[in-house]
Design an enzyme around this catalytic site. Sequence first.
Site, PDB file in Angstrom:
ATOM      1  N   ARG A  27       0.730  -1.140   0.097  1.00  3.55           N
ATOM      2  CA  ARG A  27       0.111  -0.155   0.017  1.00  3.55           C
ATOM      3  C   ARG A  27       0.761   1.172  -0.134  1.00  3.55           C
ATOM      4  O   ARG A  27       0.318   2.317   0.803  1.00  3.55           O
ATOM      5  CB  ARG A  27      -0.988  -0.003   1.248  1.00  3.55           C
ATOM      6  CG  ARG A  27      -2.105  -0.865   0.925  1.00  3.55           C
ATOM      7  CD  ARG A  27      -3.231  -0.455   0.315  1.00  3.55           C
ATOM      8  NE  ARG A  27      -4.228  -1.374   0.163  1.00  3.55           N
ATOM      9  CZ  ARG A  27      -5.344  -1.202   1.119  1.00  3.55           C
ATOM     10  NH1 ARG A  27      -5.499  -0.230   1.606  1.00  3.55           N
ATOM     11  NH2 ARG A  27      -6.482  -2.232   0.961  1.00  3.55           N
ATOM     12  N   ARG A  31      -3.373   6.870   1.133  1.00  3.23           N
ATOM     13  CA  ARG A  31      -3.502   8.054   1.793  1.00  3.23           C
ATOM     14  C   ARG A  31      -2.837   8.694   2.737  1.00  3.23           C
ATOM     15  O   ARG A  31      -2.970   9.899   3.312  1.00  3.23           O
ATOM     16  CB  ARG A  31      -5.164   7.943   2.460  1.00  3.23           C
ATOM     17  CG  ARG A  31      -6.352   7.500   1.718  1.00  3.23           C
ATOM     18  CD  ARG A  31      -7.583   7.039   2.235  1.00  3.23           C
ATOM     19  NE  ARG A  31      -7.097   5.813   2.826  1.00  3.23           N
ATOM     20  CZ  ARG A  31      -8.102   5.039   3.339  1.00  3.23           C
ATOM     21  NH1 ARG A  31      -9.395   5.255   3.189  1.00  3.23           N
ATOM     22  NH2 ARG A  31      -7.800   3.835   3.693  1.00  3.23           N
ATOM     23  N   ARG A  40      -6.190  12.011  -5.795  1.00  2.00           N
ATOM     24  CA  ARG A  40      -7.549  11.199  -5.591  1.00  2.00           C
ATOM     25  C   ARG A  40      -8.592  12.309  -5.950  1.00  2.00           C
ATOM     26  O   ARG A  40      -9.712  11.994  -6.319  1.00  2.00           O
ATOM     27  CB  ARG A  40      -7.369  10.650  -4.292  1.00  2.00           C
ATOM     28  CG  ARG A  40      -8.711   9.892  -4.107  1.00  2.00           C
ATOM     29  CD  ARG A  40      -8.456   9.169  -2.657  1.00  2.00           C
ATOM     30  NE  ARG A  40      -9.605   8.355  -2.089  1.00  2.00           N
ATOM     31  CZ  ARG A  40     -10.314   9.060  -1.477  1.00  2.00           C
ATOM     32  NH1 ARG A  40     -10.608  10.343  -1.119  1.00  2.00           N
ATOM     33  NH2 ARG A  40     -11.483   8.497  -0.824  1.00  2.00           N
ATOM     34  N   ASP A  77      -7.083  -2.081  -7.372  1.00  2.00           N
ATOM     35  CA  ASP A  77      -7.510  -2.715  -6.207  1.00  2.00           C
ATOM     36  C   ASP A  77      -7.922  -4.272  -6.477  1.00  2.00           C
ATOM     37  O   ASP A  77      -8.021  -4.712  -7.722  1.00  2.00           O
ATOM     38  CB  ASP A  77      -8.861  -2.018  -5.865  1.00  2.00           C
ATOM     39  CG  ASP A  77      -9.194  -2.404  -4.288  1.00  2.00           C
ATOM     40  OD1 ASP A  77      -8.683  -1.773  -3.611  1.00  2.00           O
ATOM     41  OD2 ASP A  77      -9.968  -3.131  -4.212  1.00  2.00           O
ATOM     42  N   TYR A 154     -15.615 -11.123   0.054  1.00  2.00           N
ATOM     43  CA  TYR A 154     -16.421  -9.899  -0.413  1.00  2.00           C
ATOM     44  C   TYR A 154     -17.632 -10.087  -1.118  1.00  2.00           C
ATOM     45  O   TYR A 154     -18.469  -9.207  -1.076  1.00  2.00           O
ATOM     46  CB  TYR A 154     -15.313  -8.984  -1.140  1.00  2.00           C
ATOM     47  CG  TYR A 154     -14.162  -8.338  -0.160  1.00  2.00           C
ATOM     48  CD1 TYR A 154     -14.365  -7.267   0.522  1.00  2.00           C
ATOM     49  CD2 TYR A 154     -12.830  -8.903  -0.200  1.00  2.00           C
ATOM     50  CE1 TYR A 154     -13.496  -6.719   1.452  1.00  2.00           C
ATOM     51  CE2 TYR A 154     -11.857  -8.331   0.644  1.00  2.00           C
ATOM     52  CZ  TYR A 154     -12.140  -7.485   1.365  1.00  2.00           C
ATOM     53  OH  TYR A 154     -11.203  -6.845   2.202  1.00  2.00           O
TER      54      TYR A 154
HETATM   55  O1  CP3 Z   1       0.084  -1.228  -2.592  1.00  2.00           O
HETATM   56  C1  CP3 Z   1      -0.377  -0.328  -3.452  1.00  2.00           C
HETATM   57  O2  CP3 Z   1       0.188   0.936  -3.241  1.00  2.00           O
HETATM   58  C2  CP3 Z   1      -1.173  -0.585  -4.600  1.00  2.00           C
HETATM   59  C3  CP3 Z   1      -2.747  -0.435  -4.398  1.00  2.00           C
HETATM   60  C4  CP3 Z   1      -3.578  -1.283  -3.698  1.00  2.00           C
HETATM   61  C5  CP3 Z   1      -4.749  -0.824  -3.226  1.00  2.00           C
HETATM   62  N1  CP3 Z   1      -5.661  -2.037  -2.726  1.00  2.00           N
HETATM   63  C6  CP3 Z   1      -5.338   0.464  -3.090  1.00  2.00           C
HETATM   64  C7  CP3 Z   1      -6.452   0.832  -2.183  1.00  2.00           C
HETATM   65  C8  CP3 Z   1      -3.537  -2.798  -3.418  1.00  2.00           C
HETATM   66  C9  CP3 Z   1      -2.348  -3.667  -3.580  1.00  2.00           C
HETATM   67  C10 CP3 Z   1      -4.745  -2.947  -2.736  1.00  2.00           C
HETATM   68  C11 CP3 Z   1      -5.137  -4.666  -2.354  1.00  2.00           C
HETATM   69  C12 CP3 Z   1      -6.490  -4.755  -1.665  1.00  2.00           C
HETATM   70  N2  CP3 Z   1      -7.669  -3.969  -1.638  1.00  2.00           N
HETATM   71  C13 CP3 Z   1      -6.314  -5.736  -0.878  1.00  2.00           C
HETATM   72  C14 CP3 Z   1      -5.407  -6.794  -0.284  1.00  2.00           C
HETATM   73  C15 CP3 Z   1      -4.474  -6.100   0.318  1.00  2.00           C
HETATM   74  C16 CP3 Z   1      -4.575  -5.994   1.846  1.00  2.00           C
HETATM   75  O3  CP3 Z   1      -4.787  -4.900   2.338  1.00  2.00           O
HETATM   76  O4  CP3 Z   1      -4.596  -6.973   2.531  1.00  2.00           O
HETATM   77  C17 CP3 Z   1      -7.815  -5.714  -0.144  1.00  2.00           C
HETATM   78  C18 CP3 Z   1      -8.283  -6.551   0.887  1.00  2.00           C
HETATM   79  C19 CP3 Z   1      -8.486  -4.642  -0.835  1.00  2.00           C
HETATM   80  C20 CP3 Z   1      -9.819  -4.192  -0.694  1.00  2.00           C
HETATM   81  C21 CP3 Z   1     -10.078  -2.746  -0.109  1.00  2.00           C
HETATM   82  N3  CP3 Z   1      -9.775  -1.813  -0.940  1.00  2.00           N
HETATM   83  C22 CP3 Z   1     -10.389  -2.446   0.890  1.00  2.00           C
HETATM   84  C23 CP3 Z   1     -11.002  -3.179   2.034  1.00  2.00           C
HETATM   85  C24 CP3 Z   1     -10.519  -0.951   0.808  1.00  2.00           C
HETATM   86  C25 CP3 Z   1     -10.785   0.096   2.004  1.00  2.00           C
HETATM   87  C26 CP3 Z   1      -9.674   0.071   2.869  1.00  2.00           C
HETATM   88  C27 CP3 Z   1      -9.326   1.345   3.309  1.00  2.00           C
HETATM   89  O5  CP3 Z   1      -8.501   1.604   4.039  1.00  2.00           O
HETATM   90  O6  CP3 Z   1     -10.180   2.438   3.391  1.00  2.00           O
HETATM   91  C28 CP3 Z   1     -10.014  -0.357  -0.280  1.00  2.00           C
HETATM   92  C29 CP3 Z   1      -9.871   0.666  -0.954  1.00  2.00           C
HETATM   93  C30 CP3 Z   1      -8.386   1.080  -1.459  1.00  2.00           C
HETATM   94  N4  CP3 Z   1      -7.679   0.200  -2.163  1.00  2.00           N
HETATM   95  C31 CP3 Z   1      -7.711   2.105  -1.101  1.00  2.00           C
HETATM   96  C32 CP3 Z   1      -6.317   2.179  -1.575  1.00  2.00           C
HETATM   97  C33 CP3 Z   1      -5.142   3.328  -1.505  1.00  2.00           C
HETATM   98  C34 CP3 Z   1      -8.231   3.476   0.058  1.00  2.00           C
HETATM   99  C35 CP3 Z   1      -9.074   4.179  -0.893  1.00  2.00           C
HETATM  100  C36 CP3 Z   1      -9.046   5.642  -0.659  1.00  2.00           C
HETATM  101  O7  CP3 Z   1      -8.324   6.400  -1.422  1.00  2.00           O
HETATM  102  O8  CP3 Z   1      -9.778   6.205   0.059  1.00  2.00           O
END
Ligand code: CP3
Length: 354
Positions: A27, A31, A40, A77, A154
């Site tokens: 990640r 943010r 964003r 994602d 999910y």
């Molecule tokens: O690593 C990186 O920089 C690449 C981008 C990346 C994102 N999601 C961006 C993201 C990667 C590799 C993911 C994978 C992802 N997404 C997983 C597996 C990794 C892990 O953390 O276990 C999962 C379970 C998701 C599903 C998901 N996407 C959730 C549960 C959420 C909300 C979580 C939160 O923190 O609010 C997201 C949204 C998301 N994906 C964000 C980002 C940067 C936050 C979105 C925002 O900008 O508000």
Amino acid sequence: MTELKNDRFLKALLKQPVDRTPIWMMRQAGRYLPEYRATRAQAGDFLSLCKNADLACEVTIQPLDRYPLDAAILFSDILTVPDAMGLGLYFEEGEGPKFKQTIRSEKDLDLLSTPKMEDELGYVMNAVRTIRRELNGRVPLIGFTGSPWTLATYMIEGGSSKEFRHAKAMIYNQPDVMHELLNRLALVVTDYLNAQIEAGAQAVQIFDSWGGALSHAAYLEFSLKYMQQIIGGLKREHDGRQVPVILFTKGGGQWLEPMAESGADALGLDWTTSLTDARRRVGNKVALQGNMDPSVLYASPDRIRDEVERILSEYGQGTGHVFNLGHGIHQFVDPANAGAFVEAVVELSPKYHR
Ligand code: CP3
């Protein structure tokens, strides 16, 4: 074949000698970075950011402009896949991901389509191509997917979950429906990763974020088996280079031996497993990636540095270690502390490679 200026990440995954331990952060684009929040806002929302190749490229590269990282990860994602299969992904402010439709029965499987990679998921491949062009060989680009089990949670729950009530009920009450869903996901995910590799991803990671919630028997039958199926179907070479595969099951420390037999080149570890132990258990079969607790980044730069030294010495001498956090970086981390972390790895790790 573009020349790679920094290939220590790919080399360490393949257990070839390196000058220091490579590092990237799960990640890393997100943010906690003010420049991410600005891009964003420009995109409007998170999904629009994923679907705009130029902006997705911009946020992918932002952490590399701040820190001496050894890999970039595609900005996207894991939930793009169930979205493309027809479930309708949306994000509600502050509530995380949601699906318009859920899979709870055999009949619900009819809702699912088989997406065409350059069509419904073409925006992901466009992002990969744009990022590769823009990176111009600076560091390798990692592609990724969710594991079938993690995606299924999910799709069945309709969003994030703590207890996985419906998904676990399906394992025990409707195992055939679960296997059919996981098999369909494994086929789509294999295509999806191969399309990312064709588009330019130079390594791929499978995020099994919720494998650790399963029993020993259920992990082998409902998660690992399908990841193994995917790995068996991947292109392992592209453009004259090997494409390493990283398998990351959060909470999976007790399954390292069967994971090491999956065909993956490297295993991701969360912070609950000791790297000394893990290395002894997997022997020469796979490289290891991890595993600092992301919460350490709330501590002082000095404390972060001590923790980096401890983890480097836990792995010990030689190649086969990619430094990372044990899970994604938290949104409230001070970017300066993330910088202290990366610098510590750069400065302290060369002595483990002499
Ligand atoms: O690593 C990186 O920089 C690449 C981008 C990346 C994102 N999601 C961006 C993201 C990667 C590799 C993911 C994978 C992802 N997404 C997983 C597996 C990794 C892990 O953390 O276990 C999962 C379970 C998701 C599903 C998901 N996407 C959730 C549960 C959420 C909300 C979580 C939160 O923190 O609010 C997201 C949204 C998301 N994906 C964000 C980002 C940067 C936050 C979105 C925002 O900008 O508000």
